[in-house]
Design a protein around this motif. Structure first.
Motif, PDB file in Angstrom:
ATOM      1  N   ASN A 189       0.829  -1.210   0.000  1.00 41.41           N
ATOM      2  CA  ASN A 189       0.000   0.000   0.000  1.00 41.41           C
ATOM      3  C   ASN A 189       0.865   1.263   0.000  1.00 41.41           C
ATOM      4  O   ASN A 189       0.843   2.074   0.934  1.00 41.41           O
ATOM      5  CB  ASN A 189      -0.937   0.008   1.219  1.00 41.41           C
ATOM      6  CG  ASN A 189      -2.026  -1.035   1.084  1.00 41.41           C
ATOM      7  OD1 ASN A 189      -2.491  -1.309  -0.011  1.00 41.41           O
ATOM      8  ND2 ASN A 189      -2.423  -1.610   2.203  1.00 41.41           N
ATOM      9  N   TYR A 190       1.621   1.442  -1.078  1.00 43.20           N
ATOM     10  CA  TYR A 190       2.520   2.591  -1.173  1.00 43.20           C
ATOM     11  C   TYR A 190       1.741   3.889  -1.381  1.00 43.20           C
ATOM     12  O   TYR A 190       1.992   4.895  -0.722  1.00 43.20           O
ATOM     13  CB  TYR A 190       3.505   2.378  -2.317  1.00 43.20           C
ATOM     14  CG  TYR A 190       4.429   3.547  -2.583  1.00 43.20           C
ATOM     15  CD1 TYR A 190       5.532   3.774  -1.771  1.00 43.20           C
ATOM     16  CD2 TYR A 190       4.189   4.423  -3.638  1.00 43.20           C
ATOM     17  CE1 TYR A 190       6.369   4.850  -1.993  1.00 43.20           C
ATOM     18  CE2 TYR A 190       5.018   5.501  -3.873  1.00 43.20           C
ATOM     19  CZ  TYR A 190       6.116   5.715  -3.049  1.00 43.20           C
ATOM     20  OH  TYR A 190       6.936   6.775  -3.281  1.00 43.20           O
ATOM     21  N   GLN A 191       0.777   3.872  -2.296  1.00 45.56           N
ATOM     22  CA  GLN A 191       0.048   5.099  -2.621  1.00 45.56           C
ATOM     23  C   GLN A 191      -0.767   5.612  -1.437  1.00 45.56           C
ATOM     24  O   GLN A 191      -1.010   6.808  -1.320  1.00 45.56           O
ATOM     25  CB  GLN A 191      -0.876   4.855  -3.826  1.00 45.56           C
ATOM     26  CG  GLN A 191      -0.138   4.559  -5.117  1.00 45.56           C
ATOM     27  CD  GLN A 191       0.683   5.741  -5.601  1.00 45.56           C
ATOM     28  OE1 GLN A 191       0.345   6.882  -5.305  1.00 45.56           O
ATOM     29  NE2 GLN A 191       1.752   5.470  -6.340  1.00 45.56           N
ATOM     30  N   LEU A 192      -1.200   4.702  -0.562  1.00 51.04           N
ATOM     31  CA  LEU A 192      -2.041   5.097   0.565  1.00 51.04           C
ATOM     32  C   LEU A 192      -1.228   5.442   1.809  1.00 51.04           C
ATOM     33  O   LEU A 192      -1.790   5.889   2.816  1.00 51.04           O
ATOM     34  CB  LEU A 192      -3.028   3.973   0.905  1.00 51.04           C
ATOM     35  CG  LEU A 192      -3.977   3.553  -0.232  1.00 51.04           C
ATOM     36  CD1 LEU A 192      -4.860   2.406   0.235  1.00 51.04           C
ATOM     37  CD2 LEU A 192      -4.831   4.732  -0.690  1.00 51.04           C
ATOM     38  N   ALA A 193       0.097   5.234   1.749  1.00 53.62           N
ATOM     39  CA  ALA A 193       0.938   5.438   2.922  1.00 53.62           C
ATOM     40  C   ALA A 193       1.189   6.926   3.172  1.00 53.62           C
ATOM     41  O   ALA A 193       1.073   7.756   2.272  1.00 53.62           O
ATOM     42  CB  ALA A 193       2.268   4.708   2.745  1.00 53.62           C
ATOM     43  N   GLN A 194       1.542   7.250   4.422  1.00 56.03           N
ATOM     44  CA  GLN A 194       1.947   8.604   4.762  1.00 56.03           C
ATOM     45  C   GLN A 194       3.288   8.928   4.095  1.00 56.03           C
ATOM     46  O   GLN A 194       4.029   8.031   3.720  1.00 56.03           O
ATOM     47  CB  GLN A 194       2.070   8.752   6.283  1.00 56.03           C
ATOM     48  CG  GLN A 194       0.771   8.518   7.037  1.00 56.03           C
ATOM     49  CD  GLN A 194      -0.278   9.576   6.719  1.00 56.03           C
ATOM     50  OE1 GLN A 194       0.043  10.750   6.505  1.00 56.03           O
ATOM     51  NE2 GLN A 194      -1.545   9.175   6.675  1.00 56.03           N
TER      52      GLN A 194
END
Length: 356
Positions: free
Chosen positions: A64-69
């Motif tokens: 979940n790279y795109q959703l990470a901080q």
């Protein structure tokens, strides 16, 4: 004349040993099987692509790279850089992103929750139905899988096997540090993947058993090859019952968005995106960058001479020269002092369709 390479059957007569010896030049493929660039698949998943070159494949899941901080993205990116720097110049590797139409039967099996006759089977049935609906909506009928294939050179299977095992274990550990689930593919799983890629029209099902090879006289290529390859022109070709076209991406920008690959993979069509990557030997990479800087400096001097002759400020230079010069010097510094690597990348996109 259209080269049309058909799939042969087990009754085809093999070429005599004498004729094989006479053909010193590389033979042009005449069948669908001959056009597949591999020689042998071993049960453990090792593939001999050509003499003295062997590969293995690992399937890995999404993160979940795109959703990470933002700080988490930075940490993931740094881990990914370390992952890539693991590959020295003796290891070739390829990242493959495969989007294919879902086989409804296999899809059903993968999400079905077995009944246990404990009074909750109606809940399991409802949950399975919900999964079918949600996954179908989310992927538009596409199954999206990701693979990394790595290869090394060696004189024999016995020689390369320990090194392949070592690289595979290191890669699995690197994936684990990234928080990504990964598993190596065995021989049957790699053959099924190849079959699915060669038969994207869904005309044939994959049926294979190692025990059947000796009895049938067939090779592994007979189990995975499409009915035919047809090369009508330089832009498109036909693979079984579908039309295909391959495009390459030429990147001249010094910086690209981390959305680039996602934009390709979000297309609602059957496609295969591959990144063939080769790490460059450190000394060779430094020499290459130094040579590039020398050429840029020479171009800068020529531009300054033109400026003097034309009577304008010598500090006014083409923006490309400034950008490339700055990037080249930054890259040289990273190569020399930060243990970075230079990679040669070939970025390919295979598009498919039922009609041309």
């Amino acid at each position: 004349m259209i080269p049309f390479w058909k799939k042969t059957d087990k009754h085809s007569k093999p070429q005599s040993a004498q004729k094989r010896k006479q053909n010193t030049k590389p033979a042009v493929p005449r069948t669908a099987q001959q056009s597949i660039p591999m020689q042998r698949m071993f049960e453990d998943g090792t593939c001999r692509v050509k003499p003295n070159y062997y590969t293995r494949t690992i399937q890995y899941q999404d993160i979940n790279y795109q959703l990470a901080q933002q700080e988490d993205k930075t940490a993931i990116f740094e881990e990914w850089c370390g992952f890539l720097n693991f590959f020295d110049s003796s290891i070739k590797f390829e990242l493959s992103f495969v989007n294919m139409a879902t086989d409804s039967t296999e899809f059903e099996k993968s999400i079905r929750i077995p009944y246990q006759k404990d009074g909750f089977d109606d809940v399991r049935a409802e949950y399975s139905q919900m999964l079918r609906q949600q996954l179908a909506k989310g992927n538009n009928g596409l199954t999206k899988t990701k693979f990394i294939t790595f290869g090394v050179e060696g004189e024999s299977m016995a020689q390369v096997k320990p090194r392949l095992d070592h690289i595979q274990n290191d890669l699995l550990n690197n994936f684990h540090r990234l928080g990504v689930q990964a598993k190596p593919l065995n021989g049957v799983q790699r053959l099924k993947l190849m079959h699915d890629m060669f038969n994207m029209d869904g005309a044939s099902k994959f049926h294979f058993d190692w025990k059947d090879l000796v009895k049938s006289g067939l090779s592994v290529k007979d189990a995975i090859a499409p009915t035919a390859f047809a090369f009508k022109n330089s832009r498109t070709f036909q693979m079984g019952g579908i039309f295909c076209a391959v495009s390459f991406l030429s990147i001249t920008a010094s910086d690209i968005s981390d959305q680039l690959l996602k934009d390709f993979l979000d297309m609602d069509s059957s496609q295969i995106v591959t990144m063939h990557i080769q790490s460059v030997d450190q000394n060779r990479a430094i020499k290459t960058v130094k040579r590039t800087i020398t050429e840029l400096d020479r171009s800068t001097i020529e531009e300054q001479k033109k400026a003097i002759r034309s009577g304008y400020d010598i500090d006014i230079l083409p923006s490309d020269l400034k950008t490339y010069g700055r990037d080249a010097k930054a890259l040289l510094k990273e190569l020399q002092s930060q243990n970075e690597r230079m990679f040669l990348v070939t970025f390919l996109v295979l598009n498919t369709g039922r009609t041309e």
